[in-house]
Design an enzyme around this catalytic site. Structure first.
Site, PDB file in Angstrom:
ATOM      1  N   HIS A 197      19.072 -38.636  12.156  1.00 44.93           N
ATOM      2  CA  HIS A 197      19.950 -39.209  13.203  1.00 44.93           C
ATOM      3  C   HIS A 197      21.277 -38.453  13.293  1.00 44.93           C
ATOM      4  CE1 HIS A 197      17.499 -42.910  13.799  1.00 44.93           C
ATOM      5  NE2 HIS A 197      17.168 -42.703  12.540  1.00 44.93           N
ATOM      6  N   ASN A 205      15.902 -48.944  15.955  1.00 43.77           N
ATOM      7  CA  ASN A 205      15.394 -47.823  16.756  1.00 43.77           C
ATOM      8  C   ASN A 205      14.965 -48.339  18.129  1.00 43.77           C
ATOM      9  OD1 ASN A 205      15.671 -45.803  14.828  1.00 43.77           O
ATOM     10  ND2 ASN A 205      13.559 -45.950  14.100  1.00 43.77           N
ATOM     11  N   ARG A 250      15.611 -49.117   2.453  1.00 39.16           N
ATOM     12  CA  ARG A 250      16.761 -48.774   3.300  1.00 39.16           C
ATOM     13  C   ARG A 250      18.038 -49.383   2.745  1.00 39.16           C
ATOM     14  NH1 ARG A 250      16.190 -50.517   9.140  1.00 39.16           N
ATOM     15  NH2 ARG A 250      17.740 -48.915   9.549  1.00 39.16           N
TER      16      ARG A 250
HETATM   17 FE1  HDE Z   1      17.305 -44.856   8.650  1.00 42.54          FE
HETATM   18  N1  HDE Z   1      18.585 -43.647   7.654  1.00 42.54           N
HETATM   19  N2  HDE Z   1      16.039 -44.795   7.087  1.00 42.54           N
HETATM   20  N3  HDE Z   1      15.895 -45.886   9.684  1.00 42.54           N
HETATM   21  N4  HDE Z   1      18.490 -44.856  10.224  1.00 42.54           N
HETATM   22  C1  HDE Z   1      19.759 -43.177   8.131  1.00 42.54           C
HETATM   23  O1  HDE Z   1      21.814 -43.174   6.930  1.00 42.54           O
HETATM   24  C2  HDE Z   1      16.360 -44.405   5.847  1.00 42.54           C
HETATM   25  C3  HDE Z   1      14.681 -46.289   9.236  1.00 42.54           C
HETATM   26  C4  HDE Z   1      18.326 -45.570  11.370  1.00 42.54           C
HETATM   27  O2  HDE Z   1      23.933 -43.838  13.822  1.00 42.54           O
HETATM   28  C5  HDE Z   1      20.582 -42.485   7.074  1.00 42.54           C
HETATM   29  O3  HDE Z   1      24.031 -42.897   7.368  1.00 42.54           O
HETATM   30  C6  HDE Z   1      15.289 -44.683   4.951  1.00 42.54           C
HETATM   31  C7  HDE Z   1      14.113 -47.278  10.098  1.00 42.54           C
HETATM   32  C8  HDE Z   1      19.393 -45.278  12.291  1.00 42.54           C
HETATM   33  O4  HDE Z   1      24.713 -43.463  11.816  1.00 42.54           O
HETATM   34  C9  HDE Z   1      19.728 -42.642   5.821  1.00 42.54           C
HETATM   35  C10 HDE Z   1      14.297 -45.234   5.702  1.00 42.54           C
HETATM   36  C11 HDE Z   1      15.041 -47.450  11.082  1.00 42.54           C
HETATM   37  C12 HDE Z   1      20.218 -44.365  11.640  1.00 42.54           C
HETATM   38  C13 HDE Z   1      18.530 -43.406   6.325  1.00 42.54           C
HETATM   39  C14 HDE Z   1      14.768 -45.311   7.034  1.00 42.54           C
HETATM   40  C15 HDE Z   1      16.137 -46.567  10.823  1.00 42.54           C
HETATM   41  C16 HDE Z   1      19.633 -44.135  10.350  1.00 42.54           C
HETATM   42  C17 HDE Z   1      21.011 -41.092   7.442  1.00 42.54           C
HETATM   43  C18 HDE Z   1      12.920 -45.679   5.252  1.00 42.54           C
HETATM   44  C19 HDE Z   1      14.946 -48.376  12.288  1.00 42.54           C
HETATM   45  C20 HDE Z   1      21.455 -43.718  12.185  1.00 42.54           C
HETATM   46  C21 HDE Z   1      22.498 -41.140   7.740  1.00 42.54           C
HETATM   47  C22 HDE Z   1      12.928 -46.665   4.249  1.00 42.54           C
HETATM   48  C23 HDE Z   1      14.905 -49.782  11.912  1.00 42.54           C
HETATM   49  C24 HDE Z   1      22.660 -44.560  11.978  1.00 42.54           C
HETATM   50  C25 HDE Z   1      22.897 -42.473   7.351  1.00 42.54           C
HETATM   51  C26 HDE Z   1      23.866 -43.898  12.582  1.00 42.54           C
HETATM   52  C27 HDE Z   1      20.207 -43.320   9.385  1.00 42.54           C
HETATM   53  C28 HDE Z   1      17.551 -43.801   5.509  1.00 42.54           C
HETATM   54  C29 HDE Z   1      13.978 -45.782   8.099  1.00 42.54           C
HETATM   55  C30 HDE Z   1      17.276 -46.489  11.701  1.00 42.54           C
HETATM   56  C31 HDE Z   1      19.338 -41.373   5.093  1.00 42.54           C
HETATM   57  C32 HDE Z   1      15.276 -44.380   3.476  1.00 42.54           C
HETATM   58  C33 HDE Z   1      12.783 -48.017   9.909  1.00 42.54           C
HETATM   59  C34 HDE Z   1      19.578 -45.844  13.691  1.00 42.54           C
HETATM   60  O5  HDE Z   1      20.379 -43.392   4.840  1.00 42.54           O
END
Ligand code: HDE
Length: 696
Positions: free
Chosen positions: A85, A158, A368
């Site tokens: 992202h 999302n 998460r």
């Molecule tokens: Fe994320 N995700 N994600 N994700 N995600 C990040 O956090 C992660 C997942 C989502 O505008 C990171 O600060 C794991 C689902 C958004 O700043 C990180 C898993 C959904 C954004 C991270 C998921 C999301 C992130 C990277 C699986 C929808 C952007 C930078 C367990 C429900 C937020 C940060 C923004 C960002 C980890 C799966 C949505 C690496 C480990 C499912 C919208 O922490």
């Protein structure tokens, strides 16, 4: 736009001020009070253009603290981009509750109606770097930070209601597979490559999300036209400690709309910032992006009757099964003052919740809860990033956490520990008003075993595909053909087709045909039988486009001698219908039929029709004839026609249409037929598509 008009209005005196004193004003805006530019130490700078030299042509002196400080700060301007992202667009706004959920939760944000709670929302692509384009085929992140009176609540979702994997353990692998391949450093912001499809072909649970990612949802027309989903089941907890499951949905006020694939590809070149610019302009023009917040509420007893596990993030709950209740709306009405300070430094975290809301045991969510704060520690440089204004709560906050890099708060008092007896006013936890986790019973042995209730990977993928309209199914199949045609390794292509056969035989056949396969590989044998679930028309997109031109932009092509009355009639009707209108010509200025000189909004060659939702041309015959020999004009109409847009073409324009090889259809009308044009421009001319390209 405000910024440019401000600049052009600048008088010579202002310009002189720009050169000398304006930096002082900027400093003031940034919070400083000094009338001229200063160093970070507040020392007024006499010359910001010339470094200190031993002689005018001699070596630069090390003592030049002004130069050293300026360069040093510049050298450290970049911070790590988000691992996923990375490219995002953010804005401030508010959330307002219209229906109270007080029966289900104690959270004030969900119980106090008509209170405007400030929010910051960031919408992002997932795979590309921060400098990548806005329109790749990709999931869009939809993150909202609510600055509630009980602390920050982040709903980090999302635009697709399901996810690729069931367990956080697989996330680094998924992301490594979709990101550019590590040995070659490409492709950027694209899933159409071997490593992504290799992983997918070996991950049956991803099939449902793959259907969504290959659908038109993944190529949105505007960030204002996407839905948002919290994905996981969360809990709401009421004053009696009873909990109800909840899924959160954002619904765009101006409806859903996507581009067609060829358009998305061309947009990447025509305007890499297409979505960000659209969002910016909408807010600057006062047409604020708006969403409704909806919830699906259900009990454990109801969940026990579902044909799937509500803790499995690869599954959605059809709205036909648990209807959506609209409970509020979010309006984004303020562009950040500074992109880096706010959009880049904002730190969302699904673990940020307030009393009355709680997590579920979804294993993806549980992972998460760890990851976000962890990654932000390095991305934002230490443990005090919650003090950055965009991240700080807007309600009072205090605790005994101390020190650390970039500590901004001169915290007072002698005691930074608890329990303590020295300071009667020191902060204490409160069992009464503090956050309580839902008292969920757990029992059983620790293991690395996935529940059998997570075993059905294909039924909802099938349901999604079969629920789509004919046009959407064709787009989905064609997207799969495109993606797999970019995969170099044959066994990977075949392995994906094997998966698709289990999802839907006809889909696999379409994709196989599109790839030119003589025969299909054997279908994957599912672990549990695939169910034919009831179809869910609510999952369609095209059917759910709104009957509106709000948020849409129409381009009108004019030239010297164009009829001003016709232009004005079309323009005011479009304005009334809610569309933005831009005038284009071969040059930035034209003299119309009545002799008036007009500066138009864009030059034809630099403003392809790709950036519009419908096009109009009002040209004198002679000018149209000339344009029939201009590639930019011919492409303008060829693309508009190819991207299924409505065209209002004057008589002369038919010469250009001819040069573009266009046979006018029902989507091409005369500019006098304003009503018909407006009706056509509210949608795309789907029936035109099969006459233009072979879809799978
Ligand atoms: Fe994320 N995700 N994600 N994700 N995600 C990040 O956090 C992660 C997942 C989502 O505008 C990171 O600060 C794991 C689902 C958004 O700043 C990180 C898993 C959904 C954004 C991270 C998921 C999301 C992130 C990277 C699986 C929808 C952007 C930078 C367990 C429900 C937020 C940060 C923004 C960002 C980890 C799966 C949505 C690496 C480990 C499912 C919208 O922490």
């Amino acid at each position: 736009m405000k910024a440019s008009s401000k600049k052009s209005a600048s008088s010579p005196a202002n310009r002189a001020k720009d050169e000398v004193g304006n930096a002082g004003e900027l400093q003031q805006q940034a919070g400083g009070t000094h009338p001229v530019m200063t160093t970070q130490q507040g020392i007024a700078i006499s010359d910001n253009q010339n470094s200190l030299r031993a002689t005018p042509r001699g070596p630069t002196l090390l003592e030049d603290f002004v130069l050293r400080e300026k360069i040093t700060h510049f050298d450290h301007e970049r911070i790590p981009e988000r691992i996923v992202h990375a490219r995002g667009t953010g804005a401030h706004g508010y959330f307002e509750l219209t229906q109270s959920l007080s029966k289900y939760t104690t959270a004030r944000i969900l119980t106090e109606k008509n209170v405007q709670t400030p929010v910051f929302c960031r919408i992002s692509t997932v795979a590309g770097g921060s400098g990548s384009v806005d329109t790749p085929r990709d999931v869009r992140g939809f993150a909202v930070k609510f600055y509630t009176q009980e602390g920050n609540w982040d709903l980090v979702g999302n635009n697709i209601p399901v996810f690729f994997i069931q367990d956080a353990m697989k996330f680094p692998d998924l992301i490594h597979a979709v990101k550019m391949e590590p040995d070659r450093g490409f492709p950027q912001a694209a899933s159409a490559h071997d490593t992504f499809w290799d992983f997918i072909s070996l991950m049956p649970e991803s099939m449902h999300m793959v259907m969504w990612a290959m659908s038109d949802r993944a190529i949105p027309r505007s960030l204002r036209m996407i839905e948002g989903f919290g994905i996981h089941s969360f809990r709401l907890v009421n004053k009696d400690g009873e909990s109800t499951f909840v899924k959160f949905h954002w619904r765009p006020k101006i409806g859903l709309q996507s581009t067609v694939w060829d358009e998305a590809v061309k947009l990447a070149g025509a305007d890499p910032d297409f979505h960000r610019r659209d969002f910016f302009e909408a807010i600057q023009n006062g047409t604020f992006p708006e969403w409704e917040l909806g919830v699906q509420l259900f009990t454990q007893e109801q969940a026990d009757t579902f044909a799937f596990d509500h803790l499995d993030s690869t599954k959605l709950i059809p709205e036909e099964l648990v209807p959506l209740t609209i409970i509020g709306r979010m309006v984004l009405n303020r562009w950040p003052d500074n992109f880096f300070a706010e959009t880049e430094q904002v730190a969302f975290c699904p673990a940020n919740i307030v009393p009355g809301i709680d997590f579920s045991d979804d294993p993806l969510l549980q992972g998460r809860l760890f990851s976000y704060l962890d990654t932000q520690l390095s991305r934002l440089g230490g443990s005090n990033f919650a003090q950055i204004p965009v991240n700080a709560p807007k309600c009072p906050f205090q605790n005994t956490q101390r020190d650390g890099h970039m500590q901004m708060q001169p915290q007072k008092g002698r005691t930074a520990y608890e329990p303590q007896s020295l300071d009667p006013n020191a902060t204490r936890a409160s069992i009464k008003t503090g956050f309580h986790s839902a008292a969920v019973q757990t029992d059983g042995a620790k293991s690395r075993i996935r529940s059998e209730s997570f075993a059905d990977h294909y039924s909802q993928a099938r349901m999604f595909y079969r629920s789509q309209s004919e046009v959407e199914q064709a787009h989905l199949a064609s997207a799969l053909v495109f993606e797999l045609s970019k995969v170099e390794t044959e066994h990977v292509r075949l392995a994906v087709i094997s998966q698709l056969r289990t999802v839907d035989e006809s889909l696999a056949k379409r994709v196989g045909d599109g790839l030119g396969l003589k025969s299909l590989p054997a279908a994957v044998k599912p672990v549990v039988p695939v169910q034919d679930m009831a179809l869910s028309p609510a999952l369609r997109l095209i059917d759910r486009m709104k009957d509106t031109l709000e948020g849409r932009c129409i381009g009108i092509l004019v030239a010297d001698g164009s009829n001003n009355e016709s232009i004005n009639a079309m323009k005011s009707a479009l304005d009334k219908a809610g569309a933005a209108v831009k005038l284009l010509a071969q040059k930035r200025g034209v003299t119309l039929k009545d002799g008036s000189y007009v500066t138009v909004d864009g030059q034809l060659a630099g403003t392809p029709s790709i950036v519009f939702d419908g096009v109009v041309s009002i040209l004198p015959m002679a000018e149209a004839e000339k344009l029939a020999h201009e590639a930019a004009a011919v492409d303008w109409f060829r693309d508009a026609f190819g991207h299924l847009k409505a065209i209002a073409a004057c008589k002369g324009t038919h010469k250009i249409l001819e040069a573009a090889g266009i046979k006018p259809d029902a989507g091409v009308v005369a500019p006098e037929d304003i009503k018909a044009f407006i009706k056509l421009a509210k949608t795309r001319q789907w029936e035109r598509e099969p006459t233009l390209r072979t879809l799978a």
